[in-house]
Design a protein around this motif. Structure first.
Motif, mmCIF file in Angstrom:
data_model
loop_
_atom_site.group_PDB
_atom_site.id
_atom_site.type_symbol
_atom_site.label_atom_id
_atom_site.label_comp_id
_atom_site.label_asym_id
_atom_site.label_seq_id
_atom_site.Cartn_x
_atom_site.Cartn_y
_atom_site.Cartn_z
ATOM 1 N N TRP A 93 0.829 -1.207 0.000
ATOM 2 C CA TRP A 93 0.000 0.000 0.000
ATOM 3 C C TRP A 93 0.862 1.256 0.000
ATOM 4 N N SER A 94 1.896 1.272 0.800
ATOM 5 C CA SER A 94 2.771 2.448 0.885
ATOM 6 C C SER A 94 3.470 2.717 -0.447
ATOM 7 N N PHE A 95 3.714 1.670 -1.222
ATOM 8 C CA PHE A 95 4.406 1.838 -2.501
ATOM 9 C C PHE A 95 3.470 2.369 -3.585
ATOM 10 N N ILE A 96 2.224 1.867 -3.607
ATOM 11 C CA ILE A 96 1.321 2.245 -4.698
ATOM 12 C C ILE A 96 0.468 3.470 -4.375
ATOM 13 N N ALA A 97 0.308 3.785 -3.097
ATOM 14 C CA ALA A 97 -0.600 4.872 -2.707
ATOM 15 C C ALA A 97 -0.244 6.220 -3.329
ATOM 16 N N TYR A 101 -5.232 8.249 -7.290
ATOM 17 C CA TYR A 101 -6.103 9.384 -7.015
ATOM 18 C C TYR A 101 -6.817 9.159 -5.682
ATOM 19 N N ALA A 102 -7.421 10.215 -5.172
ATOM 20 C CA ALA A 102 -8.084 10.121 -3.866
ATOM 21 C C ALA A 102 -9.203 9.076 -3.878
ATOM 22 N N ASN A 103 -10.005 9.057 -4.973
ATOM 23 C CA ASN A 103 -11.093 8.080 -5.036
ATOM 24 C C ASN A 103 -10.570 6.652 -5.143
ATOM 25 N N GLU A 104 -9.407 6.465 -5.794
ATOM 26 C CA GLU A 104 -8.808 5.136 -5.907
ATOM 27 C C GLU A 104 -8.243 4.677 -4.574
ATOM 28 N N LYS A 105 -7.710 5.618 -3.804
ATOM 29 C CA LYS A 105 -7.214 5.264 -2.469
ATOM 30 C C LYS A 105 -8.351 4.776 -1.587
ATOM 31 N N ARG A 106 -9.505 5.420 -1.705
ATOM 32 C CA ARG A 106 -10.654 5.007 -0.898
ATOM 33 C C ARG A 106 -11.128 3.608 -1.262
ATOM 34 N N VAL A 108 -8.891 1.105 -2.839
ATOM 35 C CA VAL A 108 -7.814 0.120 -2.719
ATOM 36 C C VAL A 108 -7.539 -0.241 -1.264
ATOM 37 N N ALA A 109 -7.545 0.730 -0.373
ATOM 38 C CA ALA A 109 -7.236 0.441 1.034
ATOM 39 C C ALA A 109 -8.196 -0.586 1.644
#
Length: 251
Positions: A93-97, A101-106, A108-109
């Motif tokens: 997660w730390s590598f790809i985050a 985009y903000a919506n993708e982070k919401r 993927v996490a």
């Protein structure tokens, strides 16, 4: 200048990737070193579902000279990966985050967390529910005069395959969410294919479990329920193309 900057950025990404991969390997090795002393106990715990149904007086055997040593440590290494998985996922997660985009982070996490929990759930379901039923069935159908004496390495390979099979099967909700989010399919389309899905999960249950209706159903029903659960969660996510269009309008 642009090419030099691009090359420098690529080198930095590769360096960060190497650092995070090294951190993952070190975390697994540290867990392994902590568990190595208990390797025999861990294997004994794994063998309990089989030992509980074996005929009285029969035992597991080792046909290879080194298998009494290597089998428990092979299992311990696999367990170490399972234990270190939250930290491994954190490194991923730390590598790809930074590149999301903000919506993708919401999206993927929760998927990373949910996929690990579902995998653990599948492994636990296999150990506590499927193994006792499967091994009891195998022991009951042994021909008369046949002594059950399972090799410890063969048993380990067998249960690890089932662990990964059930762990992967329990990832159905994650797969459905990704299919709907990427636009590969839609919730309505998957709902329309529900009859085929029900037949499919029973076929998979037949292939992954012993040939008795109880254990087949015990795998097929959770897979069906997970399919329905995936549809519920997928309905909360809009396809990625729609999110991109909304983002562009907002800009």
């Amino acid at each position: 200048m642009t090419n030099a900057s691009s090359g420098s950025s690529l080198f930095e990404h590769l360096l960060e990737l190497r650092t995070r991969l090294l951190a993952m390997v070190v975390s697994v090795l540290l867990v392994f070193l902590c568990l190595a002393y208990f390797a025999q106990d861990i294997y004994q715990y794994l063998a309990e579902p089989l030992l509980a149904v074996m005929p009285e007086g029969s035992n597991m055997i080792a046909t290879d000279v080194a298998s009494p040593f290597f089998a428990p440590f092979k299992l311990t290494m696999v367990v170490s990966v399972f234990v270190a998985m939250p930290y491994i996922l954190y490194q991923i997660w730390s590598f790809i985050a930074p590149g999301l985009y903000a919506n993708e982070k919401r999206l993927v996490a929760p998927l990373l967390l949910g996929s690990s929990l579902l995998f653990y759930g599948g492994v636990s379901f296999a150990y506590f529910v499927v193994f006792p039923l499967a091994f009891s069935f195998f022991s009951s159908v042994a021909p008369e005069g046949v002594i059950i004496a399972t090799d410890i390495s063969s048993y380990l390979d067998f249960v690890l395959k089932l662990f990964f099979a059930f762990g992967a099967a329990f990832e159905i909700p994650i797969a459905i969410i990704l299919m709907c989010w990427t636009g590969f399919s839609s919730v309505a389309s998957l709902r329309a294919k529900r009859p085929y899905v029900i037949v499919g999960v029973f076929v998979v249950g037949m292939l992954l479990t012993p040939p008795d209706i109880i254990s087949q159903t015990l795998l097929a029903l959770p897979m069906w329920l997970l399919f329905e659960l995936g549809l519920v969660f997928a309905s909360f996510y809009r396809p990625r193309d729609e999110q991109d269009d909304t983002a562009q309008i907002g800009e």
